[in-house]
Design a protein around this motif. Structure first.
Motif, PDB file in Angstrom:
ATOM      1  N   THR A  83       0.829  -1.211   0.000  1.00 20.99           N
ATOM      2  CA  THR A  83       0.000   0.000   0.000  1.00 20.99           C
ATOM      3  C   THR A  83       0.862   1.259   0.000  1.00 20.99           C
ATOM      4  OG1 THR A  83      -0.298  -0.148   2.400  1.00 20.99           O
ATOM      5  CG2 THR A  83      -2.032  -1.084   1.027  1.00 20.99           C
ATOM      6  N   ARG A  84       1.981   1.229   0.692  1.00 15.02           N
ATOM      7  CA  ARG A  84       2.899   2.373   0.681  1.00 15.02           C
ATOM      8  C   ARG A  84       3.442   2.624  -0.729  1.00 15.02           C
ATOM      9  NH1 ARG A  84       5.455   1.232   5.053  1.00 15.02           N
ATOM     10  NH2 ARG A  84       6.972  -0.164   4.118  1.00 15.02           N
ATOM     11  N   ALA A  85       3.620   1.555  -1.496  1.00 15.59           N
ATOM     12  CA  ALA A  85       4.101   1.671  -2.876  1.00 15.59           C
ATOM     13  C   ALA A  85       3.000   2.128  -3.826  1.00 15.59           C
ATOM     14  CB  ALA A  85       4.665   0.330  -3.338  1.00 15.59           C
ATOM     15  N   GLY A  86       1.744   2.155  -3.329  1.00 15.49           N
ATOM     16  CA  GLY A  86       0.642   2.645  -4.144  1.00 15.49           C
ATOM     17  C   GLY A  86      -0.269   1.591  -4.738  1.00 15.49           C
ATOM     18  N   PHE A  87      -0.030   0.315  -4.417  1.00 13.94           N
ATOM     19  CA  PHE A  87      -0.869  -0.744  -4.967  1.00 13.94           C
ATOM     20  C   PHE A  87      -2.208  -0.820  -4.222  1.00 13.94           C
ATOM     21  CE2 PHE A  87       3.328  -2.256  -6.297  1.00 13.94           C
ATOM     22  CZ  PHE A  87       3.071  -2.550  -7.628  1.00 13.94           C
ATOM     23  N   PRO A  88      -3.320  -0.926  -4.955  1.00 14.23           N
ATOM     24  CA  PRO A  88      -4.631  -1.106  -4.330  1.00 14.23           C
ATOM     25  C   PRO A  88      -4.849  -2.588  -4.020  1.00 14.23           C
ATOM     26  CG  PRO A  88      -4.886  -0.829  -6.691  1.00 14.23           C
ATOM     27  CD  PRO A  88      -3.419  -0.716  -6.398  1.00 14.23           C
ATOM     28  N   VAL A  89      -4.553  -2.993  -2.812  1.00 14.01           N
ATOM     29  CA  VAL A  89      -4.587  -4.409  -2.434  1.00 14.01           C
ATOM     30  C   VAL A  89      -5.956  -4.782  -1.877  1.00 14.01           C
ATOM     31  CG1 VAL A  89      -3.513  -6.186  -1.009  1.00 14.01           C
ATOM     32  CG2 VAL A  89      -2.139  -4.260  -1.840  1.00 14.01           C
ATOM     33  N   SER A  90      -6.599  -5.773  -2.496  1.00 14.78           N
ATOM     34  CA  SER A  90      -7.861  -6.294  -1.978  1.00 14.78           C
ATOM     35  C   SER A  90      -7.620  -7.450  -1.020  1.00 14.78           C
ATOM     36  CB  SER A  90      -8.766  -6.771  -3.122  1.00 14.78           C
ATOM     37  OG  SER A  90      -9.120  -5.693  -3.945  1.00 14.78           O
ATOM     38  N   ALA A  91      -6.594  -8.244  -1.308  1.00 16.50           N
ATOM     39  CA  ALA A  91      -6.290  -9.407  -0.467  1.00 16.50           C
ATOM     40  C   ALA A  91      -4.858  -9.860  -0.724  1.00 16.50           C
ATOM     41  CB  ALA A  91      -7.260 -10.546  -0.756  1.00 16.50           C
ATOM     42  N   LEU A  92      -4.349 -10.612   0.239  1.00 16.55           N
ATOM     43  CA  LEU A  92      -3.025 -11.213   0.110  1.00 16.55           C
ATOM     44  C   LEU A  92      -3.162 -12.727   0.156  1.00 16.55           C
ATOM     45  CD1 LEU A  92      -0.863  -9.093   2.583  1.00 16.55           C
ATOM     46  CD2 LEU A  92      -0.792  -9.032   0.084  1.00 16.55           C
ATOM     47  N   CYS A  93      -2.356 -13.404  -0.633  1.00 13.05           N
ATOM     48  CA  CYS A  93      -2.260 -14.854  -0.578  1.00 13.05           C
ATOM     49  C   CYS A  93      -0.866 -15.160  -0.051  1.00 13.05           C
ATOM     50  CB  CYS A  93      -2.471 -15.448  -1.969  1.00 13.05           C
ATOM     51  SG  CYS A  93      -2.399 -17.240  -1.993  1.00 13.05           S
ATOM     52  N   LEU A  94      -0.807 -15.736   1.143  1.00 12.74           N
ATOM     53  CA  LEU A  94       0.467 -16.003   1.813  1.00 12.74           C
ATOM     54  C   LEU A  94       0.557 -17.484   2.181  1.00 12.74           C
ATOM     55  CD1 LEU A  94       0.227 -12.929   4.173  1.00 12.74           C
ATOM     56  CD2 LEU A  94       1.691 -13.088   2.168  1.00 12.74           C
ATOM     57  N   ARG A  95       1.774 -17.944   2.467  1.00  7.64           N
ATOM     58  CA  ARG A  95       1.967 -19.329   2.878  1.00  7.64           C
ATOM     59  C   ARG A  95       1.583 -19.497   4.346  1.00  7.64           C
ATOM     60  NH1 ARG A  95       7.111 -20.599   3.352  1.00  7.64           N
ATOM     61  NH2 ARG A  95       7.859 -18.495   3.095  1.00  7.64           N
ATOM     62  N   ASN A  96       0.951 -20.608   4.663  1.00  9.14           N
ATOM     63  CA  ASN A  96       0.663 -20.952   6.053  1.00  9.14           C
ATOM     64  C   ASN A  96       1.909 -21.528   6.702  1.00  9.14           C
ATOM     65  OD1 ASN A  96      -2.107 -20.252   6.073  1.00  9.14           O
ATOM     66  ND2 ASN A  96      -2.552 -22.131   4.942  1.00  9.14           N
ATOM     67  N   LYS A  97       1.911 -21.555   8.018  1.00  9.26           N
ATOM     68  CA  LYS A  97       3.033 -22.125   8.756  1.00  9.26           C
ATOM     69  C   LYS A  97       3.273 -23.554   8.283  1.00  9.26           C
ATOM     70  CE  LYS A  97       4.767 -22.848  13.399  1.00  9.26           C
ATOM     71  NZ  LYS A  97       4.523 -22.677  14.830  1.00  9.26           N
ATOM     72  N   GLY A  98       4.528 -23.846   7.968  1.00  9.86           N
ATOM     73  CA  GLY A  98       4.898 -25.181   7.520  1.00  9.86           C
ATOM     74  C   GLY A  98       4.872 -25.373   6.014  1.00  9.86           C
TER      75      GLY A  98
END
Length: 76
Positions: free
Chosen positions: A40-55
């Motif tokens: 968001t600081r870079a200016g991207f309009p983020v609706s959601a993030l897809c991240l890795r779960n633990k493990g």
């Protein structure tokens, strides 16, 4: 480095057209707040993030650095 100018412009255009942007970073879920702040600081309009779960791990030999494939768009 900062954001790829063309990707930033394209993501803002898509957002104005009503497209929700989901960023798939390959980062772990414990980095959610930091990742959201950076995007968001870079200016991207983020609706959601897809991240890795633990493990979870990335496939062997995968490098996400600098890849425009990190931006996935999905319509409403």
């Amino acid at each position: 480095g900062g954001p790829i100018p063309l990707m930033l412009h394209f993501s803002k255009l898509l957002h104005r057209l009503g497209v929700h942007l989901v960023f798939n970073t390959g980062r772990s879920a414990d980095q959610r707040e930091r990742t959201m702040a950076q995007l968001t600081r870079a200016g991207f309009p983020v609706s959601a993030l897809c991240l890795r779960n633990k493990g979870e791990t990335l496939p062997a030999g995968t490098s996400w650095e600098g890849s425009p494939a990190r931006l996935i768009t999905a319509g409403r």
